[in-house]
Design a protein around this motif. Sequence first.
Motif, PDB file in Angstrom:
ATOM      1  N   THR A   6       0.833  -1.205   0.000  1.00  0.00           N
ATOM      2  CA  THR A   6       0.000   0.000   0.000  1.00  0.00           C
ATOM      3  C   THR A   6       0.865   1.252   0.000  1.00  0.00           C
ATOM      4  OG1 THR A   6      -1.767  -1.139   1.194  1.00  0.00           O
ATOM      5  CG2 THR A   6      -1.783   1.261   1.248  1.00  0.00           C
ATOM      6  N   ALA A   7       1.870   1.273   0.847  1.00  0.00           N
ATOM      7  CA  ALA A   7       2.770   2.433   0.917  1.00  0.00           C
ATOM      8  C   ALA A   7       3.527   2.608  -0.398  1.00  0.00           C
ATOM      9  CB  ALA A   7       3.749   2.251   2.070  1.00  0.00           C
ATOM     10  N   PHE A   8       3.924   1.510  -1.004  1.00  0.00           N
ATOM     11  CA  PHE A   8       4.641   1.583  -2.279  1.00  0.00           C
ATOM     12  C   PHE A   8       3.788   2.263  -3.340  1.00  0.00           C
ATOM     13  CE2 PHE A   8       5.698  -0.539  -6.395  1.00  0.00           C
ATOM     14  CZ  PHE A   8       6.919   0.084  -6.582  1.00  0.00           C
ATOM     15  N   ARG A   9       2.510   1.891  -3.412  1.00  0.00           N
ATOM     16  CA  ARG A   9       1.609   2.515  -4.393  1.00  0.00           C
ATOM     17  C   ARG A   9       1.446   4.010  -4.107  1.00  0.00           C
ATOM     18  NH1 ARG A   9      -1.165  -2.379  -3.774  1.00  0.00           N
ATOM     19  NH2 ARG A   9      -2.627  -1.490  -2.283  1.00  0.00           N
ATOM     20  N   LEU A  10       1.313   4.357  -2.833  1.00  0.00           N
ATOM     21  CA  LEU A  10       1.146   5.772  -2.481  1.00  0.00           C
ATOM     22  C   LEU A  10       2.405   6.576  -2.806  1.00  0.00           C
ATOM     23  CD1 LEU A  10      -0.692   5.454   0.963  1.00  0.00           C
ATOM     24  CD2 LEU A  10      -1.687   6.137  -1.220  1.00  0.00           C
ATOM     25  N   GLN A  20       2.095  10.966   4.142  1.00  0.00           N
ATOM     26  CA  GLN A  20       2.342  10.934   5.581  1.00  0.00           C
ATOM     27  C   GLN A  20       1.980   9.552   6.145  1.00  0.00           C
ATOM     28  OE1 GLN A  20       3.876  13.626   6.816  1.00  0.00           O
ATOM     29  NE2 GLN A  20       3.711  14.459   4.742  1.00  0.00           N
ATOM     30  N   MET A  21       2.482   9.271   7.320  1.00  0.00           N
ATOM     31  CA  MET A  21       2.190   7.974   7.950  1.00  0.00           C
ATOM     32  C   MET A  21       0.690   7.772   8.153  1.00  0.00           C
ATOM     33  SD  MET A  21       4.978   6.175   8.436  1.00  0.00           S
ATOM     34  CE  MET A  21       5.081   5.157   9.922  1.00  0.00           C
ATOM     35  N   LYS A  22      -0.014   8.851   8.477  1.00  0.00           N
ATOM     36  CA  LYS A  22      -1.465   8.730   8.674  1.00  0.00           C
ATOM     37  C   LYS A  22      -2.167   8.354   7.367  1.00  0.00           C
ATOM     38  CE  LYS A  22      -2.556  13.665   8.081  1.00  0.00           C
ATOM     39  NZ  LYS A  22      -3.274  13.473   6.818  1.00  0.00           N
ATOM     40  N   HIS A  29      -6.421   0.799   6.430  1.00  0.00           N
ATOM     41  CA  HIS A  29      -7.534   0.610   7.378  1.00  0.00           C
ATOM     42  C   HIS A  29      -7.039   0.117   8.737  1.00  0.00           C
ATOM     43  CE1 HIS A  29     -10.145   1.237   3.945  1.00  0.00           C
ATOM     44  NE2 HIS A  29      -9.561   0.234   3.315  1.00  0.00           N
ATOM     45  N   ILE A  30      -5.929   0.715   9.187  1.00  0.00           N
ATOM     46  CA  ILE A  30      -5.404   0.401  10.508  1.00  0.00           C
ATOM     47  C   ILE A  30      -5.080   1.716  11.205  1.00  0.00           C
ATOM     48  CG2 ILE A  30      -4.424  -1.836   9.829  1.00  0.00           C
ATOM     49  CD1 ILE A  30      -1.685  -0.491   9.667  1.00  0.00           C
ATOM     50  N   SER A  31      -4.766   1.629  12.491  1.00  0.00           N
ATOM     51  CA  SER A  31      -4.413   2.845  13.231  1.00  0.00           C
ATOM     52  C   SER A  31      -2.956   3.216  12.949  1.00  0.00           C
ATOM     53  CB  SER A  31      -4.594   2.613  14.734  1.00  0.00           C
ATOM     54  OG  SER A  31      -3.665   1.647  15.202  1.00  0.00           O
ATOM     55  N   LYS A  32      -2.653   4.483  13.150  1.00  0.00           N
ATOM     56  CA  LYS A  32      -1.283   4.947  12.960  1.00  0.00           C
ATOM     57  C   LYS A  32      -0.344   4.266  13.951  1.00  0.00           C
ATOM     58  CE  LYS A  32       1.557   9.147  12.875  1.00  0.00           C
ATOM     59  NZ  LYS A  32       1.577  10.619  13.069  1.00  0.00           N
ATOM     60  N   PHE A  39       6.574  -0.310  11.506  1.00  0.00           N
ATOM     61  CA  PHE A  39       7.504   0.616  10.847  1.00  0.00           C
ATOM     62  C   PHE A  39       7.512   1.932  11.626  1.00  0.00           C
ATOM     63  CE2 PHE A  39       5.717  -2.190   7.601  1.00  0.00           C
ATOM     64  CZ  PHE A  39       6.875  -2.756   7.067  1.00  0.00           C
ATOM     65  N   PRO A  40       8.433   2.091  12.580  1.00  0.00           N
ATOM     66  CA  PRO A  40       8.448   3.281  13.448  1.00  0.00           C
ATOM     67  C   PRO A  40       8.541   4.599  12.680  1.00  0.00           C
ATOM     68  CG  PRO A  40       9.934   1.594  14.273  1.00  0.00           C
ATOM     69  CD  PRO A  40       9.493   1.142  12.915  1.00  0.00           C
ATOM     70  N   LYS A  41       9.265   4.600  11.546  1.00  0.00           N
ATOM     71  CA  LYS A  41       9.422   5.812  10.755  1.00  0.00           C
ATOM     72  C   LYS A  41       9.148   5.522   9.287  1.00  0.00           C
ATOM     73  CE  LYS A  41      12.922   7.919  13.779  1.00  0.00           C
ATOM     74  NZ  LYS A  41      14.293   8.497  13.841  1.00  0.00           N
TER      75      LYS A  41
END
Length: 212
Positions: A6-10, A20-22, A29-32, A39-41
């Motif tokens: 998901t992050a890769f696509r974004l 942003q992480m949020k 569909h998960i909490s920050k 993944f802390p950062k």
Amino acid sequence: MEIVNTAFRLFAESGYSMVQMKDIAEACHISKSLLQHYFPKKIVLLSTMLNELMLSAFTYSNEQLTALSSEQRTMIQMSFLLRTLDENPKIEHFIRDVFESPELTTELVLVSLDWLEAIGVEGETAAIRYAINFSVSGGMAVFFKRKLLKASVEAISENIAQSFYLLLGKDVQKINQVYLSTAKYNTDRYYQHFVDYLHTHATIDLSSEIKI
């Protein structure tokens, strides 16, 4: 892997700095807080993607080009990777972000260094690392400006590989001979096989980023 994909696509669509992480948490569909448990950062997430992508690409060479010399495999791999970026803007967008970060560029060099040592590239580790940093950083700077400089992907790929081996003290005539011996692999047929392999074996979902 769902978070990574998901992050890769974004990142590929919007750019690393704009996500942003949020945003990643919401898209998954998960909490920050749960996202940061894994993944802390944000840069840790990007580093994970980079490792997965590079290792998938290098595994192709390890499995499919084993009969070739380390020099041939290096030149073919560079050609395939640059052509992939050239033909797929989202991937190029992602890699451009990587090269804007000294920390991630170092990560890329370390992954590459491990692969080069594994396939038997000769030379002191420090010398190989210097050659990677110099040839790849300079070569990619030219690649990202290729339209302005009217430089072909093939020429940039050749220059990166040649400068790498020249920095390791290889003979110019031998380098040219190795380059000529890789010509048949830099065709649509072999490149398509590389792309098919990535779609089948890569741990990151590349279906929307790399055309088949």
